[in-house]
Design an enzyme around this catalytic site. Sequence first.
Site, PDB file in Angstrom:
ATOM      1  N   GLY A  10     -15.814 -18.903 -44.117  1.00 21.13           N
ATOM      2  CA  GLY A  10     -14.894 -20.023 -43.950  1.00 21.13           C
ATOM      3  C   GLY A  10     -15.615 -21.261 -43.462  1.00 21.13           C
ATOM      4  N   ARG A  44     -12.792  -9.199 -49.534  1.00 18.47           N
ATOM      5  CA  ARG A  44     -12.875 -10.032 -50.740  1.00 18.47           C
ATOM      6  C   ARG A  44     -14.198 -10.782 -50.824  1.00 18.47           C
ATOM      7  NH1 ARG A  44      -8.096 -11.609 -48.487  1.00 18.47           N
ATOM      8  NH2 ARG A  44      -8.965 -13.676 -48.054  1.00 18.47           N
ATOM      9  N   ARG A  82      -6.476 -18.217 -25.291  1.00 27.26           N
ATOM     10  CA  ARG A  82      -6.742 -19.392 -24.458  1.00 27.26           C
ATOM     11  C   ARG A  82      -5.966 -19.396 -23.145  1.00 27.26           C
ATOM     12  NH1 ARG A  82      -6.447 -23.741 -29.412  1.00 27.26           N
ATOM     13  NH2 ARG A  82      -8.441 -23.180 -30.386  1.00 27.26           N
ATOM     14  N   CYS A 107      -9.775 -28.241 -30.510  1.00 31.99           N
ATOM     15  CA  CYS A 107     -10.846 -29.216 -30.753  1.00 31.99           C
ATOM     16  C   CYS A 107     -10.636 -30.523 -29.995  1.00 31.99           C
ATOM     17  CB  CYS A 107     -10.957 -29.483 -32.254  1.00 31.99           C
ATOM     18  SG  CYS A 107      -9.374 -29.770 -33.071  1.00 31.99           S
ATOM     19  N   GLY A 118      -9.358 -29.957 -39.857  1.00 33.43           N
ATOM     20  CA  GLY A 118      -8.708 -29.117 -38.862  1.00 33.43           C
ATOM     21  C   GLY A 118      -7.707 -28.155 -39.463  1.00 33.43           C
ATOM     22  N   ARG A 138      -2.194 -36.304 -37.776  1.00 37.48           N
ATOM     23  CA  ARG A 138      -3.105 -35.949 -38.865  1.00 37.48           C
ATOM     24  C   ARG A 138      -3.355 -37.191 -39.712  1.00 37.48           C
ATOM     25  NH1 ARG A 138      -5.899 -31.634 -38.494  1.00 37.48           N
ATOM     26  NH2 ARG A 138      -4.178 -30.135 -38.596  1.00 37.48           N
ATOM     27  N   HIS A 164     -12.594 -35.865 -35.945  1.00 39.54           N
ATOM     28  CA  HIS A 164     -11.435 -36.254 -35.142  1.00 39.54           C
ATOM     29  C   HIS A 164     -11.797 -37.420 -34.229  1.00 39.54           C
ATOM     30  CE1 HIS A 164      -9.878 -32.660 -36.730  1.00 39.54           C
ATOM     31  NE2 HIS A 164      -9.819 -31.899 -35.660  1.00 39.54           N
TER      32      HIS A 164
END
Length: 244
Positions: A12, A39, A100, A131, A162, A236, A243
């Site tokens: 990823g 996969r 978290r 982030c 993100g 966004r 960012h």
Amino acid sequence: MGYRVAVVGATGQVGREMLNILAEREFPADEIAALASSRSIGKDVHYGDDRVIKAKALEHFDFKGWDIALFAAGSTVAKAWAPKAAAAGCVVIDNSSLYRMDKDVPLIVPEVNADAIDGYKARNIIANPNCSTAQMVVALKPLHDRARIKRVIVATYQSVSGAGNAGMDELFTQTRAVFVNDPLENKKFTKQIAFNVIPHIDVFLEDGSTKEEWKMVVETQKILDPAIKVQATCVRVPVFVGHS
């Protein structure tokens, strides 16, 4: 003697970046394992400029004897596999939101609260924050040390990276569609992202804020000071990476 490091979610976007940073900073790793779903078995993953690793299936991987597992595959994968890796003696550093706010898991930004890292021994797991929280607390830490911050009002403008590869693909296809006058389709985002800004990241909560905004509040309090009040607005924006 170096470490044995496994990267979960290595195919990823975030997992690939983790591998890049490990190589760039010459982290003392004797062995690197790139783990992903079945996969992706055999898929090439780059580690630095001159090394290629074949992805292995997470579900068949034995974490025993490995020192560190970097999880970059989301909360569902972390929930299923992080405890197994930790139980095998591997220190888990999880990038998802799952742990978290767990009282037995330290939430760490090294430049801010490295002294809290010893708390990992309770579950063999370390969490890292959202982030935007990570960026903000690095700036707030020296100010808080000098003047004791009482309240923070913050607005973030977050790129589509993100939202993963799907978010980046949607910005690309929508931008192209605008220029060639094709119809636009919203799949990843609730509104058109091309040439637009969306004040909606993650789900809405009962008080009208989004979960992304809630994360900035509670994570800042856990990392820096529970007494700090935070008012966050997270937006966004149609930028691929970065960012602010």
